[in-house]
Scaffold this active site. Structure first.
Site, PDB file in Angstrom:
ATOM      1  N   LYS A 239       0.317  17.605 -14.734  1.00  7.03           N
ATOM      2  CA  LYS A 239       0.681  18.053 -13.291  1.00  7.03           C
ATOM      3  C   LYS A 239      -0.373  17.710 -12.429  1.00  7.03           C
ATOM      4  O   LYS A 239      -1.685  17.798 -12.985  1.00  7.03           O
ATOM      5  CB  LYS A 239       0.665  19.780 -13.166  1.00  7.03           C
ATOM      6  CG  LYS A 239       2.028  20.379 -13.903  1.00  7.03           C
ATOM      7  CD  LYS A 239       1.833  22.022 -13.834  1.00  7.03           C
ATOM      8  CE  LYS A 239       2.778  22.596 -14.390  1.00  7.03           C
ATOM      9  NZ  LYS A 239       4.142  22.533 -13.687  1.00  7.03           N
ATOM     10  N   ASP A 309       7.347  18.060 -18.547  1.00 11.86           N
ATOM     11  CA  ASP A 309       6.783  19.382 -17.681  1.00 11.86           C
ATOM     12  C   ASP A 309       7.947  20.362 -17.573  1.00 11.86           C
ATOM     13  O   ASP A 309       8.054  21.301 -16.788  1.00 11.86           O
ATOM     14  CB  ASP A 309       6.423  19.109 -16.299  1.00 11.86           C
ATOM     15  CG  ASP A 309       5.352  20.300 -15.510  1.00 11.86           C
ATOM     16  OD1 ASP A 309       5.242  21.280 -16.211  1.00 11.86           O
ATOM     17  OD2 ASP A 309       5.541  20.026 -14.261  1.00 11.86           O
ATOM     18  N   ARG A 313      12.544  25.487 -20.510  1.00 10.68           N
ATOM     19  CA  ARG A 313      13.897  25.768 -20.887  1.00 10.68           C
ATOM     20  C   ARG A 313      13.728  25.055 -22.198  1.00 10.68           C
ATOM     21  O   ARG A 313      14.968  25.557 -23.254  1.00 10.68           O
ATOM     22  CB  ARG A 313      14.680  24.633 -20.020  1.00 10.68           C
ATOM     23  CG  ARG A 313      14.355  22.948 -20.249  1.00 10.68           C
ATOM     24  CD  ARG A 313      14.999  22.306 -18.837  1.00 10.68           C
ATOM     25  NE  ARG A 313      14.058  22.975 -17.636  1.00 10.68           N
ATOM     26  CZ  ARG A 313      14.405  22.058 -16.572  1.00 10.68           C
ATOM     27  NH1 ARG A 313      15.464  21.330 -16.331  1.00 10.68           N
ATOM     28  NH2 ARG A 313      13.563  22.555 -15.603  1.00 10.68           N
TER      29      ARG A 313
END
Length: 467
Positions: A239, A309, A313
């Site tokens: 990120k 990233d 999930r």
């Protein structure tokens, strides 16, 4: 686990207790402005705006009364007062239904929360009278639970890594007699949680899967799942600075699942409860999982990694499929899952998906009533083609070139990915939220925040508690 209620409330009215009066614009305009109190309000330019308040002095210049403005009734009307009023005892003079009174107590208490030096810092010196003793037990439980959730979210990742999160989960639930199992590190592979292991294997802090069970197995079965990413660098797809700054809060889903569990157990709701907390740090090292890796999930479906990233999930997938062992009639998962949801709804309105539209409508209506909103999003089936992997059954992000490049429908494709792992014939609710106040508001200081739990608890009470 100590309660803060004694610092925030009093249980006996004294003659020194100062009344708090709620007043809206219509009530203000109906005044004659003849009485000393009314003259004082007029001279002080009081307009009865929400959260605007005035001290009404007596002849000696001492505080005789507090008047606070509001428009629509909500739990946050008194949310600033606990930290702003001088030392003393106060009571709510305005007559209202017991439920409304309880919500004002809750808002007062939540507004007194502070977090400093890695622990709760209550700076409130004022105390509010609890007029009905029947409110005390539930108020104490809710404040303790909500403070605990906020604390977990606010803790730095150096103090809350996967094994520490598991320890706190086991410690809290054991107080209510819950059974627990924690699977750590490479044992995740031995017990077939490969996606959780893949996400967390690059960190010095080993990933964990925490399984908690409570209640009579003859009762209706409910499963809660919470995303427990204790810090998210983004992995190999690292990120940028702005996107990583608040990633200590990426375990807020786990905190919410555990906070709701605490409320269920504390209220002894007639439920057989399962709580599943998959936890990992999504870090970067030589053995980190990478793009286009193909990993076989607990369910047996293969997953191609389109982006590292999109790790939340992945850990949720193994945990959601594990809920099959419980065979729940209701499955709820909580996750700070997608920036796409924040783009769609902003940080203050959580979005959710469900496979039961009647349940979705009920939750939305209840959320509006509780002033704890959430908004149903569509499980739009035509987008399922976007999560098909080129070299596997599924891809963890949209594999369509258009969708992946522009980021279209990101919250929907994430929910559709999760739907592949839920048990059949189970009502499922997936909540995707920010769990963070980006600025302070009455009752809701900046930092980690509890979202949707009052609504979900009210739904569970309505569904499972016989009147």
């Amino acid at each position: 686990m100590n309660s803060c209620i004694e610092k925030l409330f009093t249980f006996e009215k004294t003659h020194e207790a100062i009344p708090i009066v709620l007043m809206n614009k219509e009530q203000l305009e109906s005044l004659s402005f003849v009485k000393p109190k009314e003259k004082w309000l007029k001279s002080s330019a009081f307009q009865a705006k929400p959260y605007e308040y005035r001290y009404i002095p007596n002849a000696k210049g001492e505080i005789q009364e507090i008047v606070i403005g509001f428009d629509d009734f909500n739990p946050w009307i008194l949310g600033d007062l606990a930290n702003m009023l001088p030392i003393g005892d106060y009571y709510i003079k305005t007559k209202m239904p017991k439920e409304s009174l309880f919500n004002l107590y809750l808002g007062w208490g939540l507004g007194a929360y502070g977090f400093k030096n890695k622990e709760v810092n209550l700076i409130s010196k004022a105390k509010l009278l609890i007029a009905d003793p029947k409110h005390e037990k539930k108020l104490k439980l809710m404040l303790d639970s909500f403070f605990w959730v906020r604390d977990l979210i606010n803790l730095p990742s150096t103090d809350l890594y996967p094994q520490k999160l598991s320890e706190k989960a086991v410690e809290m639930t054991s107080l209510y007699g819950a059974e627990s199992k924690v699977i750590v590190g490479e044992d995740l592979l031995k017990e077939n949680y490969p996606l959780i292991y893949a996400v967390g294997k690059a960190s010095v802090h080993k990933p964990t899967m925490t399984i908690l069970e409570w209640g009579d197995k003859k009762l209706p079965k409910v499963s809660l799942v919470g995303k427990g990413i204790t810090f998210d660098t983004g992995g190999v797809n690292i990120k940028p600075d702005a996107g990583m700054r608040l990633m200590k809060k990426d375990m807020a889903g786990a905190a919410h699942a555990l906070g709701l569990a605490r409320l269920i157990m504390g209220l002894n709701l007639p439920i057989c409860l399962q709580v599943l907390i998959p936890s990992a740090e999504n870090a970067v090292s030589g053995n980190a999982y990478k793009q286009l890796d193909v990993i076989t999930s607990r369910k047996g479906l293969t997953v191609e990694i389109g982006h590292t990233d999109a790790e939340g999930r992945l850990v949720l997938a193994d945990a959601l499929f594990e809920s099959n062992t419980h065979n729940p009639e209701l499955l709820i998962d909580f996750a700070t899952l997608t920036g796409a949801m924040r783009t769609a709804l902003g940080p203050e309105l959580p979005g959710f998906f469900t496979n039961n539209d009647a349940l979705g409508e009920t939750l939305m209506n209840l959320g509006e009533k509780m002033h704890d909103p959430l908004w149903q999003m569509p499980l739009f089936k035509p987008y399922k083609k976007w999560i098909k992997g080129r070299n596997a059954d599924l891809c963890n992000v949209a594999s369509s070139s258009l969708a992946s490049e522009v980021g279209l429908g990101g919250a929907i494709t994430a929910a559709l990915f999760l739907e592949e792992f839920i048990p059949k014939n189970t009502d499922w609710v997936h909540i995707d939220f920010a769990a963070w106040n980006y600025g302070s508001k009455p009752g809701r200081p900046e930092g980690g925040e509890v979202m949707t739990l009052r609504t979900i608890l009210a739904y569970l009470e309505k569904k499972y508690v016989r009147s």
